[in-house]
Enzyme design. Structure first.
Site, mmCIF file in Angstrom:
data_model
loop_
_atom_site.group_PDB
_atom_site.id
_atom_site.type_symbol
_atom_site.label_atom_id
_atom_site.label_comp_id
_atom_site.label_asym_id
_atom_site.label_seq_id
_atom_site.Cartn_x
_atom_site.Cartn_y
_atom_site.Cartn_z
ATOM 1 N N ASN A 9 0.871 -1.176 0.000
ATOM 2 C CA ASN A 9 0.000 0.000 0.000
ATOM 3 C C ASN A 9 0.910 1.228 0.000
ATOM 4 O O ASN A 9 1.482 1.574 1.027
ATOM 5 C CB ASN A 9 -0.896 -0.030 1.248
ATOM 6 C CG ASN A 9 -1.760 1.207 1.368
ATOM 7 O OD1 ASN A 9 -1.791 2.046 0.470
ATOM 8 N ND2 ASN A 9 -2.461 1.317 2.486
ATOM 9 N N TRP A 10 1.021 1.844 -1.151
ATOM 10 C CA TRP A 10 1.954 2.979 -1.275
ATOM 11 C C TRP A 10 1.386 4.249 -0.652
ATOM 12 O O TRP A 10 2.075 5.252 -0.566
ATOM 13 C CB TRP A 10 2.306 3.209 -2.758
ATOM 14 C CG TRP A 10 3.036 2.065 -3.398
ATOM 15 C CD1 TRP A 10 3.424 0.899 -2.802
ATOM 16 C CD2 TRP A 10 3.468 1.958 -4.768
ATOM 17 N NE1 TRP A 10 4.060 0.079 -3.699
ATOM 18 C CE2 TRP A 10 4.100 0.712 -4.920
ATOM 19 C CE3 TRP A 10 3.366 2.798 -5.877
ATOM 20 C CZ2 TRP A 10 4.639 0.273 -6.127
ATOM 21 C CZ3 TRP A 10 3.897 2.371 -7.094
ATOM 22 C CH2 TRP A 10 4.530 1.127 -7.217
ATOM 23 N N LYS A 11 0.131 4.210 -0.264
ATOM 24 C CA LYS A 11 -0.538 5.366 0.360
ATOM 25 C C LYS A 11 -0.340 6.610 -0.507
ATOM 26 O O LYS A 11 -0.266 6.508 -1.730
ATOM 27 C CB LYS A 11 -0.053 5.540 1.807
ATOM 28 C CG LYS A 11 -0.229 4.239 2.626
ATOM 29 C CD LYS A 11 -0.009 4.404 4.095
ATOM 30 C CE LYS A 11 -0.233 3.070 4.798
ATOM 31 N NZ LYS A 11 -0.064 3.139 6.255
ATOM 32 N N HIS A 94 -9.575 0.908 5.088
ATOM 33 C CA HIS A 94 -8.289 1.117 5.759
ATOM 34 C C HIS A 94 -8.495 2.028 6.972
ATOM 35 O O HIS A 94 -9.298 2.954 6.937
ATOM 36 C CB HIS A 94 -7.283 1.737 4.780
ATOM 37 C CG HIS A 94 -5.883 1.695 5.317
ATOM 38 N ND1 HIS A 94 -5.416 2.606 6.237
ATOM 39 C CD2 HIS A 94 -4.866 0.830 5.093
ATOM 40 C CE1 HIS A 94 -4.165 2.295 6.545
ATOM 41 N NE2 HIS A 94 -3.805 1.227 5.864
ATOM 42 N N GLU A 96 -6.834 4.399 8.077
ATOM 43 C CA GLU A 96 -6.618 5.829 7.816
ATOM 44 C C GLU A 96 -7.879 6.449 7.214
ATOM 45 O O GLU A 96 -8.217 7.593 7.511
ATOM 46 C CB GLU A 96 -5.393 6.006 6.908
ATOM 47 C CG GLU A 96 -4.105 5.727 7.675
ATOM 48 C CD GLU A 96 -2.946 5.241 6.830
ATOM 49 O OE1 GLU A 96 -3.000 5.363 5.592
ATOM 50 O OE2 GLU A 96 -1.974 4.729 7.425
ATOM 51 N N GLU A 164 -5.023 -5.187 10.622
ATOM 52 C CA GLU A 164 -4.035 -4.115 10.793
ATOM 53 C C GLU A 164 -4.338 -3.357 12.088
ATOM 54 O O GLU A 164 -5.142 -2.405 12.077
ATOM 55 C CB GLU A 164 -4.097 -3.126 9.621
ATOM 56 C CG GLU A 164 -3.725 -3.704 8.286
ATOM 57 C CD GLU A 164 -3.195 -2.617 7.337
ATOM 58 O OE1 GLU A 164 -2.123 -2.824 6.774
ATOM 59 O OE2 GLU A 164 -3.846 -1.566 7.184
ATOM 60 N N GLY A 170 2.763 2.100 10.803
ATOM 61 C CA GLY A 170 3.730 3.192 10.681
ATOM 62 C C GLY A 170 4.419 3.518 11.991
ATOM 63 O O GLY A 170 4.843 4.651 12.209
ATOM 64 N N SER A 210 3.712 -2.214 10.224
ATOM 65 C CA SER A 210 5.170 -2.225 10.396
ATOM 66 C C SER A 210 5.820 -3.549 9.982
ATOM 67 O O SER A 210 6.802 -3.989 10.594
ATOM 68 C CB SER A 210 5.554 -1.854 11.836
ATOM 69 O OG SER A 210 5.123 -0.525 12.110
ATOM 70 N N GLY A 231 2.979 -1.151 4.248
ATOM 71 C CA GLY A 231 2.999 0.279 3.930
ATOM 72 C C GLY A 231 4.415 0.745 3.635
ATOM 73 O O GLY A 231 4.930 0.574 2.531
ATOM 74 N N GLY A 232 5.053 1.326 4.633
ATOM 75 C CA GLY A 232 6.364 1.963 4.442
ATOM 76 C C GLY A 232 7.380 1.099 3.715
ATOM 77 O O GLY A 232 8.062 1.579 2.789
HETATM 78 P P1 13P Z 1 3.142 0.305 7.626
HETATM 79 O O1 13P Z 1 3.679 -0.956 7.003
HETATM 80 O O2 13P Z 1 3.872 1.535 7.183
HETATM 81 O O3 13P Z 1 3.046 0.164 9.111
HETATM 82 O O4 13P Z 1 1.651 0.512 7.100
HETATM 83 C C1 13P Z 1 0.761 -0.551 7.191
HETATM 84 C C2 13P Z 1 -0.468 -0.200 6.454
HETATM 85 O O5 13P Z 1 -1.227 0.662 6.858
HETATM 86 C C3 13P Z 1 -0.716 -0.905 5.188
HETATM 87 O O6 13P Z 1 -2.004 -0.685 4.730
#
Ligand code: 13P
Length: 250
Positions: A9-11, A94, A96, A164, A170, A210, A231-232
């Site tokens: 997920n590149w957000k 998600h 977020e 998640e 993050g 993470s 994510g990251g």
């Molecule tokens: P991180 O891997 O940066 O913690 O993000 C997880 C995430 O929200 C994937 O959708």
């Protein structure tokens, strides 16, 4: 036997140039890997160029969100039908989006329904905030998210669920493999109660929060975890490929 899914997920990261370069790195890194479904979810404006960069590879493309509505007067939104011609997967619910854009189980279910009707494969996100875990209510919270987010959906064969925990996203504070496994098994149990044991045994349950190259093998080894939503670490093609390889080799 469930095929694990590793989705990046590149957000809201990457320019068009960054996105195509990253797609090429992922393609090179996962070339020839079998036994895992690899997905990248770039920002919507990069879905087309990323798909072109990945054409002929085994890497799937996903969207990060979708409108629940049919085409019409919805400024700024993208319909499931528009995305279905461009990508295969879509993330819904998600944390977020739940926290920052007022989305809830009801809107998430509507999005998942619209996505399924258009032939997209939803990755449904659930997970508890820190205070809920600290109050010992993580299981009931996530069970309720699942019930609410799957309301009105009779066939979940194209859905996967990503656990998640909000506190792990993050944060450099991934859930322990024990907690992630416990919650994944709990999610499978909740789906068995809602549908059937057979349906729950076919459901891919991903862990997200993470995940990185250093900890991915311990999640991959957990019996109820079938991949990762990253994510990251998915913004580094080499590291993301390592996570894909770890999921494939269990
Ligand atoms: P991180 O891997 O940066 O913690 O993000 C997880 C995430 O929200 C994937 O959708």
């Amino acid at each position: 036997m469930r095929t694990p899914i590793v989705a990046g997920n590149w957000k809201m990261n990457t320019t068009l140039a960054d996105a195509t370069a990253l797609a090429r790195d992922v393609r090179a890194g996962v070339d020839g890997v079998v036994g895992v479904t690899t997905v990248v979810c770039p920002p919507a404006v990069s879905i087309v160029p990323v798909s072109m960069a990945l054409e002929g590879s085994s890497v799937h493309v996903g969207a990060q969100d979708v409108s629940a509505n049919p085409p019409g007067a919805h400024t700024g939104e993208l319909s499931a039908g528009m995305l279905a011609g461009l990508c295969t997967f879509v993330i819904v619910g998600h944390s977020e989006r739940r926290a920052m854009y007022c989305e809830d189980d009801r809107s998430t279910a509507a999005k998942a329904k619209a996505a399924l009707a258009a032939g997209l494969r939803p990755i449904l996100c659930v997970g508890e905030p820190l205070e809920v875990r600290e109050n010992g209510r993580a299981e009931s919270f996530v069970t309720s998210q699942i019930e609410g987010s799957l309301t009105g959906i009779s066939d979940i064969s194209q859905i996967s669920i990503a656990y998640e925990p909000v506190w792990a996203i993050g944060s450099d504070r991934a859930a322990s493999p024990e907690i992630a496994q416990e919650m994944a098994a709990m999610i499978r149990g909740a789906v068995a109660d809602l549908y059937s044991k057979a349906v729950s045994e076919r459901l891919p349950v991903l862990y997200g929060g993470s995940v990185n190259a250093g900890n991915c093998a311990s999640f991959a080894a957990a019996p109820d975890i079938d991949g990762a939503l990253v994510g990251g670490a998915s913004l580094d093609g080499h590291e993301f490929a390592q996570i894909v390889h770890a999921a494939a080799s269990v």
